[in-house]
Design a protein around this motif. Structure first.
Motif, PDB file in Angstrom:
ATOM      1  N   ARG A   1       1.244 -17.307  -1.312  1.00  0.00           N
ATOM      2  CA  ARG A   1       2.051 -16.685  -2.356  1.00  0.00           C
ATOM      3  C   ARG A   1       1.698 -15.208  -2.515  1.00  0.00           C
ATOM      4  N   ARG A   2       0.417 -14.926  -2.505  1.00  0.00           N
ATOM      5  CA  ARG A   2      -0.015 -13.536  -2.685  1.00  0.00           C
ATOM      6  C   ARG A   2       0.456 -12.653  -1.538  1.00  0.00           C
ATOM      7  N   MET A   3       0.337 -13.159  -0.325  1.00  0.00           N
ATOM      8  CA  MET A   3       0.797 -12.341   0.794  1.00  0.00           C
ATOM      9  C   MET A   3       2.301 -12.135   0.737  1.00  0.00           C
ATOM     10  N   ASP A   4       3.031 -13.212   0.432  1.00  0.00           N
ATOM     11  CA  ASP A   4       4.481 -13.099   0.306  1.00  0.00           C
ATOM     12  C   ASP A   4       4.857 -12.017  -0.702  1.00  0.00           C
ATOM     13  N   ASP A   5       4.192 -12.049  -1.846  1.00  0.00           N
ATOM     14  CA  ASP A   5       4.489 -11.083  -2.900  1.00  0.00           C
ATOM     15  C   ASP A   5       4.310  -9.654  -2.408  1.00  0.00           C
ATOM     16  N   ILE A   6       3.174  -9.406  -1.764  1.00  0.00           N
ATOM     17  CA  ILE A   6       2.874  -8.049  -1.315  1.00  0.00           C
ATOM     18  C   ILE A   6       3.876  -7.591  -0.268  1.00  0.00           C
ATOM     19  N   VAL A   7       4.170  -8.482   0.681  1.00  0.00           N
ATOM     20  CA  VAL A   7       5.134  -8.128   1.724  1.00  0.00           C
ATOM     21  C   VAL A   7       6.513  -7.887   1.113  1.00  0.00           C
ATOM     22  N   ALA A   8       6.864  -8.718   0.120  1.00  0.00           N
ATOM     23  CA  ALA A   8       8.185  -8.600  -0.511  1.00  0.00           C
ATOM     24  C   ALA A   8       8.352  -7.271  -1.244  1.00  0.00           C
ATOM     25  N   ARG A   9       7.264  -6.738  -1.739  1.00  0.00           N
ATOM     26  CA  ARG A   9       7.343  -5.442  -2.445  1.00  0.00           C
ATOM     27  C   ARG A   9       7.762  -4.323  -1.509  1.00  0.00           C
ATOM     28  N   GLY A  10       7.552  -4.527  -0.203  1.00  0.00           N
ATOM     29  CA  GLY A  10       7.978  -3.546   0.792  1.00  0.00           C
ATOM     30  C   GLY A  10       7.128  -2.293   0.810  1.00  0.00           C
ATOM     31  N   GLY A  11       7.583  -1.310   1.591  1.00  0.00           N
ATOM     32  CA  GLY A  11       6.852  -0.055   1.730  1.00  0.00           C
ATOM     33  C   GLY A  11       6.477   0.216   3.175  1.00  0.00           C
ATOM     34  N   ALA A  12       5.751   1.291   3.393  1.00  0.00           N
ATOM     35  CA  ALA A  12       5.317   1.633   4.741  1.00  0.00           C
ATOM     36  C   ALA A  12       4.386   0.544   5.273  1.00  0.00           C
ATOM     37  N   VAL A  13       4.513   0.239   6.561  1.00  0.00           N
ATOM     38  CA  VAL A  13       3.720  -0.830   7.167  1.00  0.00           C
ATOM     39  C   VAL A  13       2.238  -0.646   6.902  1.00  0.00           C
ATOM     40  N   ASP A  14       1.780   0.575   7.070  1.00  0.00           N
ATOM     41  CA  ASP A  14       0.356   0.841   6.924  1.00  0.00           C
ATOM     42  C   ASP A  14      -0.125   0.513   5.508  1.00  0.00           C
ATOM     43  N   ASP A  15       0.682   0.884   4.529  1.00  0.00           N
ATOM     44  CA  ASP A  15       0.310   0.599   3.140  1.00  0.00           C
ATOM     45  C   ASP A  15       0.329  -0.907   2.864  1.00  0.00           C
ATOM     46  N   VAL A  16       1.347  -1.569   3.384  1.00  0.00           N
ATOM     47  CA  VAL A  16       1.469  -3.008   3.163  1.00  0.00           C
ATOM     48  C   VAL A  16       0.285  -3.742   3.792  1.00  0.00           C
ATOM     49  N   LEU A  17      -0.009  -3.393   5.030  1.00  0.00           N
ATOM     50  CA  LEU A  17      -1.124  -4.059   5.717  1.00  0.00           C
ATOM     51  C   LEU A  17      -2.435  -3.836   4.972  1.00  0.00           C
ATOM     52  N   ARG A  18      -2.643  -2.590   4.562  1.00  0.00           N
ATOM     53  CA  ARG A  18      -3.872  -2.287   3.816  1.00  0.00           C
ATOM     54  C   ARG A  18      -3.945  -3.124   2.537  1.00  0.00           C
ATOM     55  N   ALA A  19      -2.834  -3.206   1.837  1.00  0.00           N
ATOM     56  CA  ALA A  19      -2.801  -3.977   0.585  1.00  0.00           C
ATOM     57  C   ALA A  19      -3.085  -5.455   0.845  1.00  0.00           C
ATOM     58  N   VAL A  20      -2.500  -5.969   1.913  1.00  0.00           N
ATOM     59  CA  VAL A  20      -2.717  -7.378   2.255  1.00  0.00           C
ATOM     60  C   VAL A  20      -4.188  -7.628   2.567  1.00  0.00           C
ATOM     61  N   CYS A  21      -4.758  -6.765   3.370  1.00  0.00           N
ATOM     62  CA  CYS A  21      -6.164  -6.932   3.766  1.00  0.00           C
ATOM     63  C   CYS A  21      -7.080  -6.917   2.550  1.00  0.00           C
TER      64      CYS A  21
END
Lengths: 191, 191
Positions: free
Chosen positions: B66-86
């Motif tokens: 759920r948490r990963m889905d949420d972060i990915v769903a928020r969108g944005g630059a790939v680098d920012d999304v990946l960093r946030a997920v990590c």
DNA sequence: ATCGACATACCGCGCGGTCGGTCGGCCGCG
DNA sequence: CGCGGCCGACCGACCGCGCGGTATGTCGAT
């Protein structure tokens, strides 16, 4: 011509079964059947099931320690030594996937004093690695903005995780993977 | 005021005990005593000991997904999304150290169909992460000279290893460590 | 009266470990 | 050279224990 093939056969069977189904899910009966011996024979060479498990830890720890000692003893530039150590431990971890699986999964099944013994020897190993890192840091090779303990954990995480994903039948070559993981680690800690 | 505190109490006690002494070394009797309920009450809410263990996996997997889905769903630059997920998965791994310990140590104690279910959901999670990496690679952000599967394993190794070394009582701050490990990872995969 | 939410005494199984016994080879001795 | 005895290696039937799970009963709320 082995001196006593019984102890070796039993150990081999135990590693396989423990790796496949876990220590607690494996009965002594299963082990001796797989090894082609009897319970009496096994208990002639091992004091207990716990003893059998500890033997696996002992061998692995002794081997890893010896290999690192050898490499460090050969001397050379810190960077070369560290790289050699990293690659070697990755390679031997790949070569001992089953032992690794048991190692990281069943430590808490050991009796308390033996857990302590394992912990002690792992700490020794850790400290030797830490000393290497420290030397590199003092030479300005490696970054110091992240606690050394975190850098070390970051490295050992790869060796721990290997049994969980690496498959000898898979497409990845063992030596290559060892180099790749080492490269990833060294690049991330460079100053 | 909980709806049924019994199931929650039992689960909490089970997580603690499984993490401390392992699944196989923990008897149902110990769990219900620690939770302050009786065996009858427990078996009213859970079908089996296995069921109890699977519940732990289910909750953790659901939360992480759920948490990963949420972060990915928020969108944005790939680098920012990946960093946030990590960072997020590192932080939640630290927040769930005990669950993590059980997760990585006792998977093989689950019944075969449930092991498959866990594997399936972990693969889903893995694939979502892989897709992110692939996007970054196609944008030229991340290196492609190392197989993606190795890069992924290199990342997840840290989350797996965390329960083995990180201590909440230790000197390291959780958020800081999450950032540091993420930094180490991202630096190593940069093109 | 019914039913869900528990309590408790109980069961059978499978486990790790044991123990009396067997058997082959080797050593000292006459 | 033969022979008695001894010892280590191994056998396998057996044991007690603690476990996961169950069956039956109780009780308060609806």
């Amino acid at each position: 011509m082995r001196q006593t093939s019984v102890a070796d056969d039993v150990t081999r069977a135990a590693v396989e079964l423990f790796a496949a189904q876990g220590y607690a899910n494996t009965s002594v009966q299963q082990i001796v059947e797989a090894a082609g011996v009897t319970k009496g024979a096994m208990y002639h060479y091992f004091e207990s099931k716990d003893d059998l498990l500890f033997g696996i830890y002992d061998r692995l720890l002794a081997m890893q320690k010896r290999r690192m000692d050898d490499i460090v003893a050969r001397g050379g530039a810190v960077d070369d030594v560290l790289r050699a150590v990293c690659i070697d431990v990755m390679e031997t971890s790949i070569a001992s996937l089953q032992e690794g699986t048991v190692f990281f999964r069943s430590a808490h099944m050991l009796s308390a004093p033996r857990q302590q013994e394992v912990t002690r020897r792992r700490r020794e190993y850790n400290d030797e690695f830490a000393a290497l890192l420290e030397r590199g840091q003092s030479e300005g090779l490696y970054r110091t903005d992240i606690p050394r303990s975190v850098l070390i954990a970051h490295f050992f995480s790869d060796t721990h995780y290997l049994p969980q994903w690496y498959s000898p039948e898979g497409p990845e070559d063992a030596t290559l993977v060892a180099e790749q993981l080492t490269d990833l680690f060294l690049r991330s800690i460079r100053a």
